[in-house]
Design a protein around this motif. Structure first.
Motif, PDB file in Angstrom:
ATOM      1  N   ASN A  65       0.831  -1.206   0.000  1.00  0.00           N
ATOM      2  CA  ASN A  65       0.000   0.000   0.000  1.00  0.00           C
ATOM      3  C   ASN A  65       0.862   1.250   0.000  1.00  0.00           C
ATOM      4  O   ASN A  65       1.832   1.345   0.757  1.00  0.00           O
ATOM      5  N   GLY A  66       0.506   2.193  -0.852  1.00  0.00           N
ATOM      6  CA  GLY A  66       1.258   3.443  -0.951  1.00  0.00           C
ATOM      7  C   GLY A  66       2.344   3.398  -2.005  1.00  0.00           C
ATOM      8  O   GLY A  66       2.891   4.423  -2.390  1.00  0.00           O
ATOM      9  N   ASP A  67       2.676   2.215  -2.518  1.00  0.00           N
ATOM     10  CA  ASP A  67       3.736   2.097  -3.535  1.00  0.00           C
ATOM     11  C   ASP A  67       3.280   2.660  -4.881  1.00  0.00           C
ATOM     12  O   ASP A  67       2.126   2.488  -5.288  1.00  0.00           O
ATOM     13  N   VAL A  68       4.234   3.295  -5.563  1.00  0.00           N
ATOM     14  CA  VAL A  68       4.032   3.680  -6.964  1.00  0.00           C
ATOM     15  C   VAL A  68       5.191   3.056  -7.742  1.00  0.00           C
ATOM     16  O   VAL A  68       6.357   3.217  -7.357  1.00  0.00           O
ATOM     17  N   ALA A  69       4.871   2.329  -8.801  1.00  0.00           N
ATOM     18  CA  ALA A  69       5.937   1.686  -9.587  1.00  0.00           C
ATOM     19  C   ALA A  69       5.963   2.286 -10.981  1.00  0.00           C
ATOM     20  O   ALA A  69       4.920   2.507 -11.607  1.00  0.00           O
ATOM     21  N   ASP A  70       7.189   2.545 -11.433  1.00  0.00           N
ATOM     22  CA  ASP A  70       7.425   3.170 -12.730  1.00  0.00           C
ATOM     23  C   ASP A  70       8.015   2.089 -13.631  1.00  0.00           C
ATOM     24  O   ASP A  70       9.155   1.661 -13.433  1.00  0.00           O
ATOM     25  N   LEU A  71       7.229   1.620 -14.586  1.00  0.00           N
ATOM     26  CA  LEU A  71       7.649   0.467 -15.398  1.00  0.00           C
ATOM     27  C   LEU A  71       8.176   0.915 -16.757  1.00  0.00           C
ATOM     28  O   LEU A  71       7.516   1.706 -17.446  1.00  0.00           O
TER      29      LEU A  71
END
Ligand code: M6R
Length: 609
Positions: free
Chosen positions: A210-216
């Motif tokens: 929760n709270g993670d943002v992933a840049d793919l």
């Protein structure tokens, strides 16, 4: 319930996206859509209402080409089932977003966005999210920062994926609630709501917190937590088979899964018994320590899983273990008086039910001594979040109506009662007796399945009915509740269950010749009480449909139809008596011509509140 798939590929993305949606179909949905960034750097979108097959046909007519894209199956919450409400939602022709979850403050955000000149094309709560990200991009934030800033402004529970036309080869995803899994190969990255969608490309995956943002990107992915710090999340390897589940010779997955029950229960028991004893390692490495400290059990679950919990309450209390059972959606918002030594047991086929997860979190916050889940999906959130896990090992359940996982969950709960009975000084002979009965379960389930033709014939009486009553007593009252739930969810006939002794306190007023009354009548200590209750129904003109032990002494007549269930020990009787009720609802649904495996309005995995 809503499903998300996304990819940054080095070849066309739409094939993976479509297959991913197909693999998420079991969750339940009513529309689907896909967006890719095409080779000219523009967004191309296709959305359809109905099945993923509709989307596939639309894509065959006008293929989408592009190597980065996102896709979504929508289960309507805010706004009807229409194409404009289907995801992905697009802002300013440049930004596309899909979301799983609910945005509680969508109305206030919409007002502010309208005042900024943005317009809306849907009735969904999701459209405010794509607008909000867009507004942050306008302020000069980078895409990942804009997503993080937006997530901080949203109230609710959600997972989202975003692409920008100006940045092909980039996909940003964020989680605040429903799960999101990342998958990678050497030169491609993927995201999905669950592992099934990733399996065609990889078995390795990471779970966002929760709270993670992933840049793919095609070369990898950067995960930042809610404080913006770069973090690594553990890499897991899925043990699940990547093969799609086949229907074989069956007409529906529900029928197949009902017939798989003898094998499912044998698999549940496999490696869990030694001689006449239950192996407590079956519950996890810390089982001994936690069971030694257990003074009472609090069971929390939803729907069918809740009914399994209600049956288990009878078993646990019988062996001297105090037990309460609660519906997760109620438990999570209630204050609880702490009780020392409480083992909180959640039950969940999917392991992703939002209310059960939230209830588990609340139980831990309020000081539960230990937590355990009975679950069918090893890579699920509830398994990850619990101290102990008992895996039912049933294999995937595709039909929305739970069947094989119900009997397997009950089997696991009976093992738990036996393990705890030792610590509560209960007669050791009881464990020996029940373990011997458990070994007969697959065979007893086969005998129950052999009733199918007779049940199909009995079902004829239900096709034109609007209502039905289900009765049971003791541990068979939850079985009656489950029978009523099955009938209403797949045949849309209104059905209610009552403890048979409760009829005369109100529901008897409903009884006449138009309302079928179904009862389960094993030959247990309550049989004579039940028989009196059934006479009360007959005396009011009610029509009885009974599943009864031949020794129960019940007699067929014009208004009493009886199908005999082979004699079974009372320790395992609730497991066996659930089968004829499943078959009854299945055959009534066939007569009514409903969509058995995907009943209207329902989802397999309820990942929103
Ligand atoms: O995956 P879960 O067991 O947590 O799901 C809970 C309920 O949604 C589920 O049991 C539902 O009631 C059944 N699928 C109905 O047959």
């Amino acid at each position: 319930m809503c499903g998300i798939v996304g990819a940054v590929r080095n070849s066309e993305a739409s094939g993976f996206l479509l297959e991913g949606l197909r693999r998420l179909e079991y969750r339940g949905y009513d529309s689907a859509g896909v967006v890719v960034i095409n080779h000219a750097g523009a967004l191309e979108r296709t959305r359809t209402i109905g099945k993923v097959g509709e989307l596939e046909q639309a894509l065959q007519r006008s293929p989408l080409t592009g190597m980065t894209g996102i896709a979504h199956t929508r289960w309507a919450t805010h706004g009807g089932v229409t194409e404009p409400n289907a995801h992905p939602h697009i802002c300013n022709d440049t930004l596309a977003l899909v979301c799983n979850g609910i945005i509680e403050n969508h109305e206030s955000l919409r007002e502010v966005q309208r005042a900024s000149g943005l317009t809306f094309t849907s009735e969904t709560d999701t459209e405010v999210v794509v607008h909000q990200v867009y507004l942050h991009l306008q302020e000069g934030l980078d895409l990942a920062d804009a997503v993080r800033a937006t997530m901080k402004e949203l109230q609710g529970s959600f997972a989202l994926a975003v692409v920008h036309a100006g940045e092909p080869g980039r996909l940003v995803v964020g989680r605040q609630g429903p799960p999101l899994l990342l998958g990678r190969t050497d030169d491609e990255t993927f995201v999905a709501s669950d592992i099934n969608a990733l399996l065609p490309v990889t078995r390795s995956y990471q779970v966002l917190e929760n709270g993670d943002v992933a840049d793919l990107h095609d070369t990898g992915c950067l995960i930042r937590n809610d404080r913006g710090e770069i973090v690594e999340r553990p890499l897991h390897t899925s043990a699940q088979s990547g093969d799609a589940v086949e229907l074989g010779d069956y007409r529906h997955f529900m029928q197949k899964e009902i017939h798989e029950q003898p094998r499912a229960v044998a698999d549940t028991l496999e490696g869990r018994l030694l001689g006449d004893r239950v192996l407590e390692d079956s519950f996890g490495a810390k089982a001994k320590e936690i069971f030694d400290a257990t003074r009472q059990v609090q069971i929390i679950a939803c729907g069918t899983s809740y009914h399994a919990g209600l049956v288990a309450q009878h078993w646990l209390e019988y062996v001297g273990v105090p037990c309460e059972v609660e519906v997760a959606s109620e438990y999570r918002y209630r204050r609880h008086a702490p009780r020392e030594g409480t083992l909180v047991v959640t039950i969940s086929q999917s392991g992703e039910t939002a209310d059960t997860l939230a209830a588990l979190e609340e139980a831990v916050r309020q000081g539960a001594m230990g937590t355990m889940v009975i679950c069918n999906v090893p890579e699920s959130s509830l398994v990850r979040e619990s101290d102990l896990a008992f895996m039912t090992h049933c294999g995937p359940e595709v039909g929305v109506a739970s069947t094989k996982t119900f009997v397997s969950a009950m089997t696991g709960l009976l093992l738990l009662a036996l393990v705890l009975s030792r610590r509560h000084g209960f007669d050791a002979g009881f464990e020996t007796h029940v373990v011997r009965q458990l070994r007969t379960l697959p065979g007893a389930l086969e005998s129950a399945l052999a009733m199918e033709d007779a049940i199909a014939e009995m079902a004829q009486a239900f096709g034109d009915k609007a209502h039905a009553l289900f009765l049971g007593r003791g541990a068979h009252f939850p079985i009656a509740m489950e029978g009523a739930l099955k009938l209403k969810e797949i045949s849309y006939i209104h059905a209610e269950a009552y403890p048979a002794g409760e009829l005369k306190h109100g529901p008897l007023a409903l009884v006449d010749e138009k309302i079928p009354v179904v009862a389960v009548a094993p030959n247990d200590l309550l049989i004579e009480k039940l028989k009196s209750n059934l006479e009360e129904v007959r005396a009011r003109g009610g029509r009885l449909y009974l599943f009864a032990d031949p020794a129960s002494g019940l007699v067929e007549s014009e208004d009493v139809r009886i199908l005999h269930v082979a004699p079974v020990d009372s320790a395992i009787a609730p497991i066996i008596y659930s089968v004829p009720l499943q078959l009854l609802s299945y055959h009534v649904a066939l007569i009514k011509g409903t969509d058995v495996d995907k009943p209207r309005n329902l989802a397999k995995s309820v990942t929103v509140e």
